[in-house]
Design a protein around this motif. Structure first.
Motif, PDB file in Angstrom:
ATOM      1  N   ALA A  25     -12.759  -7.785  -3.299  1.00 55.67           N
ATOM      2  CA  ALA A  25     -11.318  -7.592  -3.057  1.00 55.67           C
ATOM      3  C   ALA A  25     -10.963  -8.298  -1.756  1.00 55.67           C
ATOM      4  CB  ALA A  25     -10.962  -6.108  -2.982  1.00 55.67           C
ATOM      5  N   HIS A  26      -9.727  -8.718  -1.648  1.00 53.12           N
ATOM      6  CA  HIS A  26      -9.275  -9.433  -0.462  1.00 53.12           C
ATOM      7  C   HIS A  26      -8.808  -8.445   0.599  1.00 53.12           C
ATOM      8  CE1 HIS A  26      -9.564 -13.413  -2.278  1.00 53.12           C
ATOM      9  NE2 HIS A  26      -8.992 -12.910  -3.378  1.00 53.12           N
ATOM     10  N   LEU A  27      -8.965  -8.843   1.853  1.00 50.04           N
ATOM     11  CA  LEU A  27      -8.486  -8.049   2.978  1.00 50.04           C
ATOM     12  C   LEU A  27      -7.380  -8.813   3.684  1.00 50.04           C
ATOM     13  CD1 LEU A  27     -11.812  -6.700   4.561  1.00 50.04           C
ATOM     14  CD2 LEU A  27     -10.186  -5.453   3.139  1.00 50.04           C
ATOM     15  N   PRO A  28      -6.385  -8.122   4.214  1.00 43.68           N
ATOM     16  CA  PRO A  28      -5.308  -8.808   4.933  1.00 43.68           C
ATOM     17  C   PRO A  28      -5.820  -9.383   6.252  1.00 43.68           C
ATOM     18  CG  PRO A  28      -5.062  -6.435   5.132  1.00 43.68           C
ATOM     19  CD  PRO A  28      -6.167  -6.667   4.147  1.00 43.68           C
ATOM     20  N   GLN A  29      -5.238 -10.526   6.654  1.00 44.86           N
ATOM     21  CA  GLN A  29      -5.633 -11.139   7.914  1.00 44.86           C
ATOM     22  C   GLN A  29      -4.991 -10.446   9.112  1.00 44.86           C
ATOM     23  OE1 GLN A  29      -4.814 -15.329   7.790  1.00 44.86           O
ATOM     24  NE2 GLN A  29      -6.420 -15.774   6.296  1.00 44.86           N
ATOM     25  N   ASP A  30      -3.839  -9.839   8.900  1.00 39.81           N
ATOM     26  CA  ASP A  30      -3.115  -9.183   9.986  1.00 39.81           C
ATOM     27  C   ASP A  30      -3.377  -7.683   9.948  1.00 39.81           C
ATOM     28  OD1 ASP A  30      -1.457  -8.470  12.008  1.00 39.81           O
ATOM     29  OD2 ASP A  30       0.363  -9.385  11.160  1.00 39.81           O
ATOM     30  N   LEU A  31      -3.715  -7.114  11.096  1.00 38.69           N
ATOM     31  CA  LEU A  31      -3.994  -5.682  11.167  1.00 38.69           C
ATOM     32  C   LEU A  31      -2.771  -4.858  10.807  1.00 38.69           C
ATOM     33  CD1 LEU A  31      -5.836  -3.302  11.943  1.00 38.69           C
ATOM     34  CD2 LEU A  31      -5.118  -3.629  14.317  1.00 38.69           C
ATOM     35  N   SER A  32      -1.573  -5.351  11.126  1.00 38.43           N
ATOM     36  CA  SER A  32      -0.361  -4.600  10.836  1.00 38.43           C
ATOM     37  C   SER A  32      -0.104  -4.426   9.339  1.00 38.43           C
ATOM     38  CB  SER A  32       0.847  -5.278  11.491  1.00 38.43           C
ATOM     39  OG  SER A  32       1.004  -6.598  10.978  1.00 38.43           O
ATOM     40  N   LYS A  33      -0.717  -5.291   8.540  1.00 36.05           N
ATOM     41  CA  LYS A  33      -0.553  -5.200   7.091  1.00 36.05           C
ATOM     42  C   LYS A  33      -1.665  -4.411   6.410  1.00 36.05           C
ATOM     43  CE  LYS A  33       1.869  -9.636   6.866  1.00 36.05           C
ATOM     44  NZ  LYS A  33       1.896 -11.002   6.255  1.00 36.05           N
ATOM     45  N   ALA A  34      -2.647  -3.935   7.181  1.00 36.15           N
ATOM     46  CA  ALA A  34      -3.762  -3.173   6.620  1.00 36.15           C
ATOM     47  C   ALA A  34      -3.398  -1.689   6.556  1.00 36.15           C
ATOM     48  CB  ALA A  34      -5.015  -3.371   7.462  1.00 36.15           C
ATOM     49  N   SER A  35      -3.859  -1.028   5.507  1.00 35.97           N
ATOM     50  CA  SER A  35      -3.588   0.398   5.308  1.00 35.97           C
ATOM     51  C   SER A  35      -4.518   1.226   6.183  1.00 35.97           C
ATOM     52  CB  SER A  35      -3.785   0.776   3.840  1.00 35.97           C
ATOM     53  OG  SER A  35      -2.913   0.025   3.010  1.00 35.97           O
ATOM     54  N   LEU A  36      -3.935   2.170   6.920  1.00 35.09           N
ATOM     55  CA  LEU A  36      -4.713   3.065   7.767  1.00 35.09           C
ATOM     56  C   LEU A  36      -5.067   4.309   6.965  1.00 35.09           C
ATOM     57  CD1 LEU A  36      -5.831   3.448  10.643  1.00 35.09           C
ATOM     58  CD2 LEU A  36      -3.699   4.652  11.206  1.00 35.09           C
ATOM     59  N   LEU A  37      -6.347   4.452   6.646  1.00 39.90           N
ATOM     60  CA  LEU A  37      -6.807   5.531   5.769  1.00 39.90           C
ATOM     61  C   LEU A  37      -7.894   6.335   6.472  1.00 39.90           C
ATOM     62  CD1 LEU A  37      -7.120   3.444   2.471  1.00 39.90           C
ATOM     63  CD2 LEU A  37      -5.199   4.901   3.140  1.00 39.90           C
ATOM     64  N   GLU A  38      -8.138   7.522   5.930  1.00 43.87           N
ATOM     65  CA  GLU A  38      -9.169   8.383   6.500  1.00 43.87           C
ATOM     66  C   GLU A  38     -10.563   7.835   6.186  1.00 43.87           C
ATOM     67  OE1 GLU A  38     -10.958  12.932   6.053  1.00 43.87           O
ATOM     68  OE2 GLU A  38      -9.113  12.352   5.008  1.00 43.87           O
ATOM     69  N   LEU A  39     -11.430   7.779   7.212  1.00 44.18           N
ATOM     70  CA  LEU A  39     -12.827   7.414   7.017  1.00 44.18           C
ATOM     71  C   LEU A  39     -13.632   8.703   6.825  1.00 44.18           C
ATOM     72  CD1 LEU A  39     -13.477   4.605   9.687  1.00 44.18           C
ATOM     73  CD2 LEU A  39     -13.026   4.343   7.259  1.00 44.18           C
ATOM     74  N   ARG A  40     -14.165   8.869   5.624  1.00 41.15           N
ATOM     75  CA  ARG A  40     -14.895  10.102   5.308  1.00 41.15           C
ATOM     76  C   ARG A  40     -16.393   9.861   5.435  1.00 41.15           C
ATOM     77  NH1 ARG A  40     -13.537  14.284   0.423  1.00 41.15           N
ATOM     78  NH2 ARG A  40     -15.219  15.780   0.843  1.00 41.15           N
ATOM     79  N   ASN A  41     -17.032  10.653   6.257  1.00 39.67           N
ATOM     80  CA  ASN A  41     -18.460  10.498   6.501  1.00 39.67           C
ATOM     81  C   ASN A  41     -19.254  11.149   5.379  1.00 39.67           C
ATOM     82  OD1 ASN A  41     -21.038  10.265   7.486  1.00 39.67           O
ATOM     83  ND2 ASN A  41     -20.550  10.990   9.533  1.00 39.67           N
ATOM     84  N   GLN A  42     -19.809  10.302   4.496  1.00 43.63           N
ATOM     85  CA  GLN A  42     -20.660  10.767   3.393  1.00 43.63           C
ATOM     86  C   GLN A  42     -22.065  10.169   3.516  1.00 43.63           C
ATOM     87  OE1 GLN A  42     -18.446  13.458   1.982  1.00 43.63           O
ATOM     88  NE2 GLN A  42     -19.926  12.838   0.430  1.00 43.63           N
ATOM     89  N   THR A  43     -22.510   9.966   4.764  1.00 43.14           N
ATOM     90  CA  THR A  43     -23.803   9.331   4.974  1.00 43.14           C
ATOM     91  C   THR A  43     -24.977  10.219   4.595  1.00 43.14           C
ATOM     92  OG1 THR A  43     -23.676  10.031   7.294  1.00 43.14           O
ATOM     93  CG2 THR A  43     -22.967   7.791   6.782  1.00 43.14           C
ATOM     94  N   ALA A  44     -24.716  11.450   4.232  1.00 51.98           N
ATOM     95  CA  ALA A  44     -25.796  12.311   3.742  1.00 51.98           C
ATOM     96  C   ALA A  44     -26.211  11.931   2.327  1.00 51.98           C
ATOM     97  CB  ALA A  44     -25.367  13.771   3.791  1.00 51.98           C
ATOM     98  N   SER A  45     -25.439  11.090   1.657  1.00 47.50           N
ATOM     99  CA  SER A  45     -25.745  10.661   0.296  1.00 47.50           C
ATOM    100  C   SER A  45     -25.726   9.145   0.221  1.00 47.50           C
ATOM    101  CB  SER A  45     -24.737  11.246  -0.698  1.00 47.50           C
ATOM    102  OG  SER A  45     -23.441  10.707  -0.463  1.00 47.50           O
TER     103      SER A  45
END
Length: 556
Positions: A25-45
């Motif tokens: 998938a493509h990522l936007p080049q500008d930070l202002s156009k990126a979606s701010l989402l919750e980072l969920r820590n699932q490193t136990a799996s």
């Protein structure tokens, strides 16, 4: 990049490196156009089965899971069907772009990237359990401004080193008949490079590079120690001419039987040696301080290169051509050919120069000029934060520049060879930077520097019709000023035979001419005698050599 912020409003964010595959998938080049989402820590799996998915799924979240146990496609597929808007795979190993096949790329429409385990721990430590993140891919600049600094340092070192080497060599040859002062003897020493030495040097370079590739963590400290010692000597050699101009500290230490000190060095030179060693020790202790240690490393590296250019001497253009061509092949082979021979697909030269990614020591080889990136792009965190140029890319063409300067002085060519070769070096370095920007991969600088300098020097010699002399190095041993022909005062008490012997002792050239043609030699002597009334011929006189300020025998 992933911009991480705390869940609290107004918190300051921090960027971390991620490695992603744009085919997922493509990522936007500008930070202002990126979606701010919750980072969920699932490193136990590892998110390889449905049992690893938490109750409620990953609605509008970006889960962080551990790498391993299944393919990247299985992880991202489970994340996507459970509502995730992205996936960060935490890796304790070397980061690689997550891959798949074409059909898998068509099924997935959320970005997936790899994040290092250390960065995941740093995120948890600085931002706590509840954090938000935005994934974006800023555009990387084609070239960084730091190449201007590297260009000035490299060309300046080659020009100064070549000029100094040529001037010192000619001065040493013209002063060979004078007594060498003990304190300056070391500065005047040079090493003539022979064919055997060139072969041994190339074999040692190949062996050391291969050993560093396989035993980097053990040998890197040996190279650091050698650099500290060599840099101390180089810095001493560069600063000693300036220190000798100071009127203070000329007295010598008292007589003793200690090693080296039994030569009774001057106090000012002893203090200079202590200073140079201290500078190298400071760099060795703080070498990993990226904010300022790089400047000290560059200063020591330039001093080392100047010392080597002054010390190493090639006596013919034939030797210069052999050395440059052999190292040209060496550089190209270890940069462009070795990627086909290694498991990782990386070239030996680039990986050793930049430091292997899997190195446990994380030490870098100091035998390079390094300048931090000056661009404001956040990708400077992900890519190498420094641009580097190896010492070999300065020393190898530099010995040719030094040879050109010595030849200029001998044939009195107004330094046309020296200037042309120095300009050619600068052009070759610019070509290296252009190739680096176009290919976006490490370049063997000698691939461009060697042809530019060799062809330019050859063309200048051919244009001036001095190719034979330039190739053989003619003139370095026999073009020194010869004693002038003088008339000896006639002594009636000296027999003619003795008088003739005295003339032959002062003018050996006349002796050879008399053997070939006594009449012509006598005519030449008579002609010279008749011109004495019109032109005063300087007669070499034995003068007492002025006392050198460095030969002060006074004790402190």
């Amino acid at each position: 990049m992933v911009r991480v912020l705390s869940g609290e409003r107004g918190s300051k964010g921090k960027d971390y490196c991620i490695l992603f595959n744009s085919q997922w998938a493509h990522l936007p080049q500008d930070l202002s156009k990126a979606s701010l989402l919750e980072l969920r820590n699932q490193t136990a799996s590892v998110l390889c089965s449905s049992s690893d998915v938490p109750r409620g799924g990953f609605n509008y979240q970006i889960p962080m899971v551990m790498r391993g146990n299944c393919a990247f496609y299985e992880k991202v597929r489970l994340a996507q069907i459970n509502g995730a808007h992205g996936l960060l795979i935490v890796s304790k190993e070397r980061l690689v772009p997550p891959g798949g096949n074409r059909s898998q790329y068509e099924e997935i429409d959320i970005p997936v990237a790899l994040l290092s385990y250390d960065d995941m721990l740093d995120i948890h430590k600085n931002f706590g359990p509840y954090v938000k993140g935005a994934l974006y891919a800023p555009k990387e600049p084609v070239l960084d401004y730091n190449i201007v600094i590297i260009f000035v340092m490299a060309v300046g070192t080659v020009a100064i080193g070549g000029y100094w080497a040529g001037s010192r060599d000619v001065k040493r040859r013209s002063m060979e008949h004078k007594r060498d002062d003990g304190t300056e003897k070391h500065d005047d020493e040079t090493t003539d490079v022979t064919l055997i030495m060139i072969c041994v040097f190339v074999v040692m370079c190949c062996s050391m590079l291969i050993l560093l590739y396989f035993f980097y963590d053990h040998l890197v400290y040996v190279i650091i120690g050698i650099f500290c010692l060599a840099a101390s000597i180089g810095l001493y050699s560069c600063l000693s001419p300036f220190v000798r101009r100071f009127p203070l500290g000329k007295c010598r230490i008292p007589d003793n039987k200690l090693p080296y000190f039994h030569k009774r060095p001057q106090v000012r030179m002893l203090l200079l040696a202590v200073f140079c060693i201290s500078v190298s020790v400071v760099w060795g202790v703080f070498r990993n301080e990226d904010q300022w240690a790089w400047a000290l490393q560059d200063a020591l590296g330039i001093a080392f290169c100047l010392y080597m250019l002054k010390t190493i001497r090639l006596s013919t253009f034939k030797d210069c051509t052999l050395l440059l061509v052999v190292l040209f092949v060496y550089d190209v082979f270890f940069v462009f050919i070795t990627p086909f021979l290694t498991k990782s697909g990386e070239s030996l030269m680039v990986e050793v120069a930049a430091g292997p990614a899997d190195s446990t020591t994380q030490e870098k080889l100091p035998m390079v000029l390094k300048v931090p990136r000056l661009s404001l792009s956040p990708l400077a965190l992900c890519d190498r934060p420094f641009s580097i140029l190896g010492f070999g890319d300065i020393l190898v063409p530099g010995v040719l520049v030094a040879y050109c300067h010595r030849f200029d002085i001998q044939v009195q060519s107004s330094r046309v060879y020296f200037v042309a070769c120095t300009v050619a070096y600068g052009i070759g370095l610019l070509m290296t930077f252009v190739a680096l920007a176009m290919m976006q991969m490490g370049q063997p600088a000698l691939l461009y520097l060697v042809p530019c300098t060799l062809f330019t020097s050859f063309a200048v010699a051919f244009w001036r019709k001095e190719l034979g002399m330039f190739w053989r190095g003619s003139g370095f041993a026999k073009d020194l000023p010869q004693p002038s022909l003088v008339e000896l005062p006639k002594d009636s008490n000296i027999p003619p035979a003795s008088q003739q012997d005295r003339e032959q002792m002062i003018n050996p050239t006349l002796c050879v001419k008399e053997l070939q043609s006594p009449t012509s030699a006598a005519e030449e002597l008579a002609d010279t005698t008749s011109k004495r009334d019109q032109t005063e011929i300087p007669i070499p006189q034995s003068k007492e050599e002025p006392a050198d300020e460095n030969t002060d025998n006074g004790e402190c």
